[in-house]
Design a protein around this motif. Structure first.
Motif, PDB file in Angstrom:
ATOM      1  N   GLN A 303       0.819  -1.213   0.000  1.00  0.00           N
ATOM      2  CA  GLN A 303       0.000   0.000   0.000  1.00  0.00           C
ATOM      3  C   GLN A 303       0.853   1.263   0.000  1.00  0.00           C
ATOM      4  OE1 GLN A 303      -3.180  -0.582  -0.583  1.00  0.00           O
ATOM      5  NE2 GLN A 303      -2.544  -2.716  -0.415  1.00  0.00           N
ATOM      6  N   PHE A 304       1.881   1.289   0.827  1.00  0.00           N
ATOM      7  CA  PHE A 304       2.713   2.488   0.901  1.00  0.00           C
ATOM      8  C   PHE A 304       3.603   2.630  -0.334  1.00  0.00           C
ATOM      9  CE2 PHE A 304       1.626   2.093   5.457  1.00  0.00           C
ATOM     10  CZ  PHE A 304       1.116   3.367   5.645  1.00  0.00           C
ATOM     11  N   LEU A 305       4.066   1.502  -0.877  1.00  0.00           N
ATOM     12  CA  LEU A 305       4.824   1.589  -2.119  1.00  0.00           C
ATOM     13  C   LEU A 305       3.924   1.987  -3.285  1.00  0.00           C
ATOM     14  CD1 LEU A 305       7.321  -1.416  -1.936  1.00  0.00           C
ATOM     15  CD2 LEU A 305       7.837   1.023  -1.792  1.00  0.00           C
ATOM     16  N   ALA A 306       2.634   1.595  -3.222  1.00  0.00           N
ATOM     17  CA  ALA A 306       1.697   2.020  -4.267  1.00  0.00           C
ATOM     18  C   ALA A 306       1.502   3.529  -4.237  1.00  0.00           C
ATOM     19  CB  ALA A 306       0.363   1.298  -4.092  1.00  0.00           C
ATOM     20  N   PHE A 307       1.523   4.117  -3.039  1.00  0.00           N
ATOM     21  CA  PHE A 307       1.480   5.579  -2.919  1.00  0.00           C
ATOM     22  C   PHE A 307       2.672   6.190  -3.654  1.00  0.00           C
ATOM     23  CE2 PHE A 307       3.370   9.174  -0.588  1.00  0.00           C
ATOM     24  CZ  PHE A 307       2.369  10.113  -0.732  1.00  0.00           C
ATOM     25  N   ALA A 308       3.874   5.666  -3.373  1.00  0.00           N
ATOM     26  CA  ALA A 308       5.077   6.175  -4.040  1.00  0.00           C
ATOM     27  C   ALA A 308       5.038   5.886  -5.530  1.00  0.00           C
ATOM     28  CB  ALA A 308       6.326   5.552  -3.403  1.00  0.00           C
ATOM     29  N   GLY A 309       4.526   4.681  -5.898  1.00  0.00           N
ATOM     30  CA  GLY A 309       4.463   4.320  -7.302  1.00  0.00           C
ATOM     31  C   GLY A 309       3.522   5.202  -8.096  1.00  0.00           C
ATOM     32  N   ALA A 310       2.385   5.562  -7.491  1.00  0.00           N
ATOM     33  CA  ALA A 310       1.438   6.443  -8.178  1.00  0.00           C
ATOM     34  C   ALA A 310       2.075   7.799  -8.461  1.00  0.00           C
ATOM     35  CB  ALA A 310       0.173   6.606  -7.346  1.00  0.00           C
ATOM     36  N   MET A 311       2.808   8.327  -7.485  1.00  0.00           N
ATOM     37  CA  MET A 311       3.467   9.618  -7.677  1.00  0.00           C
ATOM     38  C   MET A 311       4.607   9.505  -8.689  1.00  0.00           C
ATOM     39  SD  MET A 311       1.544  11.399  -5.769  1.00  0.00           S
ATOM     40  CE  MET A 311       2.398  12.985  -5.805  1.00  0.00           C
ATOM     41  N   LEU A 312       5.403   8.418  -8.586  1.00  0.00           N
ATOM     42  CA  LEU A 312       6.534   8.226  -9.499  1.00  0.00           C
ATOM     43  C   LEU A 312       6.066   8.058 -10.937  1.00  0.00           C
ATOM     44  CD1 LEU A 312       9.516   7.642 -10.136  1.00  0.00           C
ATOM     45  CD2 LEU A 312       9.091   5.248  -9.529  1.00  0.00           C
ATOM     46  N   LEU A 313       5.083   7.193 -11.150  1.00  0.00           N
ATOM     47  CA  LEU A 313       4.611   6.979 -12.512  1.00  0.00           C
ATOM     48  C   LEU A 313       3.853   8.187 -13.048  1.00  0.00           C
ATOM     49  CD1 LEU A 313       5.493   4.076 -11.768  1.00  0.00           C
ATOM     50  CD2 LEU A 313       3.619   3.266 -13.193  1.00  0.00           C
ATOM     51  N   GLY A 314       3.258   8.982 -12.142  1.00  0.00           N
ATOM     52  CA  GLY A 314       2.670  10.243 -12.576  1.00  0.00           C
ATOM     53  C   GLY A 314       3.734  11.182 -13.143  1.00  0.00           C
ATOM     54  N   ARG A 315       4.901  11.187 -12.519  1.00  0.00           N
ATOM     55  CA  ARG A 315       6.007  11.999 -13.030  1.00  0.00           C
ATOM     56  C   ARG A 315       6.529  11.446 -14.361  1.00  0.00           C
ATOM     57  NH1 ARG A 315       8.590  15.475  -9.344  1.00  0.00           N
ATOM     58  NH2 ARG A 315       7.662  15.456  -7.260  1.00  0.00           N
ATOM     59  N   LEU A 316       6.631  10.118 -14.451  1.00  0.00           N
ATOM     60  CA  LEU A 316       7.078   9.514 -15.712  1.00  0.00           C
ATOM     61  C   LEU A 316       6.110   9.832 -16.841  1.00  0.00           C
ATOM     62  CD1 LEU A 316       8.331   5.972 -14.572  1.00  0.00           C
ATOM     63  CD2 LEU A 316       9.713   7.945 -15.269  1.00  0.00           C
ATOM     64  N   ALA A 317       4.800   9.890 -16.510  1.00  0.00           N
ATOM     65  CA  ALA A 317       3.805  10.200 -17.529  1.00  0.00           C
ATOM     66  C   ALA A 317       3.992  11.608 -18.079  1.00  0.00           C
ATOM     67  CB  ALA A 317       2.397  10.034 -16.958  1.00  0.00           C
ATOM     68  N   LYS A 318       4.461  12.535 -17.236  1.00  0.00           N
ATOM     69  CA  LYS A 318       4.727  13.896 -17.722  1.00  0.00           C
ATOM     70  C   LYS A 318       5.844  13.900 -18.759  1.00  0.00           C
ATOM     71  CE  LYS A 318       3.226  16.577 -13.691  1.00  0.00           C
ATOM     72  NZ  LYS A 318       3.635  17.544 -12.650  1.00  0.00           N
ATOM     73  N   ARG A 319       6.768  12.968 -18.602  1.00  0.00           N
ATOM     74  CA  ARG A 319       7.913  12.928 -19.517  1.00  0.00           C
ATOM     75  C   ARG A 319       7.652  12.052 -20.736  1.00  0.00           C
ATOM     76  NH1 ARG A 319      14.245  11.487 -17.929  1.00  0.00           N
ATOM     77  NH2 ARG A 319      15.066  11.713 -20.058  1.00  0.00           N
ATOM     78  N   PHE A 320       7.067  10.869 -20.516  1.00  0.00           N
ATOM     79  CA  PHE A 320       6.908   9.909 -21.604  1.00  0.00           C
ATOM     80  C   PHE A 320       5.471   9.772 -22.087  1.00  0.00           C
ATOM     81  CE2 PHE A 320      10.557   8.370 -19.056  1.00  0.00           C
ATOM     82  CZ  PHE A 320      11.544   8.459 -20.022  1.00  0.00           C
ATOM     83  N   GLY A 321       4.513  10.316 -21.326  1.00  0.00           N
ATOM     84  CA  GLY A 321       3.114  10.176 -21.674  1.00  0.00           C
ATOM     85  C   GLY A 321       2.462   9.031 -20.907  1.00  0.00           C
ATOM     86  N   ALA A 322       1.183   9.199 -20.577  1.00  0.00           N
ATOM     87  CA  ALA A 322       0.475   8.188 -19.779  1.00  0.00           C
ATOM     88  C   ALA A 322       0.323   6.881 -20.533  1.00  0.00           C
ATOM     89  CB  ALA A 322      -0.901   8.734 -19.375  1.00  0.00           C
ATOM     90  N   TRP A 323       0.063   6.949 -21.840  1.00  0.00           N
ATOM     91  CA  TRP A 323      -0.148   5.747 -22.650  1.00  0.00           C
ATOM     92  C   TRP A 323       1.089   4.854 -22.637  1.00  0.00           C
ATOM     93  CZ3 TRP A 323       1.822   4.663 -27.793  1.00  0.00           C
ATOM     94  CH2 TRP A 323       1.182   3.592 -28.452  1.00  0.00           C
ATOM     95  N   ARG A 324       2.243   5.419 -22.898  1.00  0.00           N
ATOM     96  CA  ARG A 324       3.480   4.626 -22.894  1.00  0.00           C
ATOM     97  C   ARG A 324       3.792   4.101 -21.492  1.00  0.00           C
ATOM     98  NH1 ARG A 324       4.517   8.935 -26.290  1.00  0.00           N
ATOM     99  NH2 ARG A 324       5.056   8.379 -28.451  1.00  0.00           N
TER     100      ARG A 324
END
Length: 452
Positions: A303-324
């Protein structure tokens, strides 16, 4: 001055503009309902209901429900599958109602408190009352899904197209933090409670999720504001109008084939995600031999890593896009299932490491899928489209639990059951890869974000 609910909404009333207080209120419903998906669905109910079913099983190890007989170990999977089959009928109608109801918060409250009450009712799940447990879970899961449909329909109204990835990711992250906090309290009780008290601890942990869900639903009800219905007020009974609109929605999907293509891809791969989450506790206890002193801390870590993962992948989406980014997570889920199949019996370290990997990909894959879908919905139809989406959103899955239950019922092996889920991620990846997101968003009448 009171808004005229019969008048068409202005852009400020309809889309993309909200106060910080309102967005925080929206995040708080993720915080509230995540207690159900983490403490009930993921952590405690699967193993506990399985133990209750085994108490009530016949000499052959079978239980009997609705005229059917099957192994006690398949009860939770089959009950989950049935609840989502019923959601196929209920949730799109709830979504259509949400688009026409001038008091959307009323519907959020109705379903949230009904689900919380059914969850609290699990306090009576003792002895061999597996029928009671199955019935209460059906009500709670149906109510959970319906409430999230209404909740999701607020997203396009409180965030514009360039903000939704971030707002959706923060909502998911906030939810994992809230669900994880309650689970932390329950894990502490598990660790200090002693092995002889594990059944009672599990039962009262289930009840705590219902109390948490009801308590924190107060904040979105106070801080979100009802807006005029974007699709216009209901013509007569909002319930009957909801059924009428559902018929039009299903017909109207033909006009948005790329939205439909994305929805099908999501329903497939997210069904796999939700099944892995729901069956992880059962797999760990029944196949790998772990008790709650191993399972609960691992699920808490997720659960706590999912919190970090949601924020991390949200940042990756800004760079690479949500679809990718989501496509990348589906590859990750495939490797996770292969690794789960080969986990050794009784060795906690590989199990914990795999739990960490699940946490990283979990939050981001779900949050970014929600924000992508919000871009593909024609304006004014958020509720009814999210009603279709919620058929396989947080805590809900249909074909996955059915396949998992059948695989176990036929083979008696949870390893076969868990590896069978790989089909959802492979097929989902292929179907999502075929969706041209920018064109799909444009054809839905929306403006694509800067990066996809």
């Amino acid at each position: 001055m009171t808004a005229d609910i019969s008048a068409p909404p202005t852009p400020a009333e309809g889309y993309g503009e909200s106060t910080k207080r309102e967005r925080v209120g929206w995040y708080f419903y993720d915080w509230a309902n995540s207690a159900f998906s983490t403490t009930v669905v993921t952590a405690f109910l699967g193993p506990y209901l399985t133990a209750i079913a085994e108490n009530g099983a016949d000499a052959a190890g079978d239980v009997h429900l609705l005229g059917l007989s099957f192994k006690a170990g398949a009860l939770f999977a089959y009950t989950t599958s049935l609840s989502v089959a019923l959601q196929v009928l209920l949730l799109p109608v709830v979504g259509a109602i949400a688009d026409r109801a001038p008091r959307k918060k009323f519907w959020l409250a109705l379903f949230a408190y009904l689900g919380a009450a059914a969850t609290c009712g699990l306090v009576f799940l003792t002895g061999d009352r597996y029928e009671l447990g199955a019935a209460l879970f059906l009500v709670a899961n149906l109510s959970f899904g319906a409430s999230v449909v209404v909740y999701n329909s607020f997203l396009p109204q409180i965030a514009n197209e360039n903000e939704r990835d971030g707002v959706s990711s923060r909502g998911w992250a906030f939810g994992y933090l809230g669900g994880g906090l309650l689970l932390l309290f329950n894990v502490i009780v598990v660790l200090i409670g002693g092995e002889e008290n594990q059944g009672d601890i599990a039962r009262w942990s289930l009840v705590s999720a219902g109390v948490w869900w009801a308590l924190f639903t107060t904040f979105p009800l106070l801080w979100l504001r009802d807006r005029p219905p974007i699709e216009g007020p209901a013509r007569g009974s909002v319930l009957l109008d909801g059924f009428r609109q559902l018929k039009h929605t299903l017909k109207g999907l033909k006009a948005y084939p790329l939205t439909l293509s994305f929805l099908i891809a999501f329903l497939i791969y997210n069904d796999g995600i939700q099944t892995v989450i729901a069956m992880a506790g059962t797999y760990g206890s029944e196949q790998l031999g772990f008790d709650n002193t191993v399972l609960m801390p691992t699920i808490l870590m997720v659960q706590f890593l999912a919190f970090a993962g949601a924020m991390l992948l949200g940042r990756l989406a800004k760079r690479f896009g949500a679809w990718r980014t989501v496509l990348g997570t589906l590859v990750g889920w495939t490797f996770i299932l292969v690794a789960a199949y080969f986990l050794p019996y009784g060795n906690a370290v590989p199990f914990v490491v795999l739990g960490g990997a699940i946490g990283i990909v979990l939050g981001g894959s779900q949050a970014l899928s929600r924000s992508m879908f919000s871009q593909l919905i024609p304006k004014g139809k958020e509720g009814e489209y999210f009603g279709l989406y919620e058929i396989s959103d947080k805590g809900t899955s249909w074909f996955g639990p059915l396949l998992f239950g059948l695989a176990y019922d036929l083979t008696g092996s949870y390893r076969v059951a868990i590896i069978s889920l790989i089909v959802f991620f492979g097929l989902g990846f292929v179907l999502l890869l075929r969706v041209p997101m920018r064109r799909a968003i444009t054809e839905a009448g929306n403006t694509p974000p800067e990066r996809l």
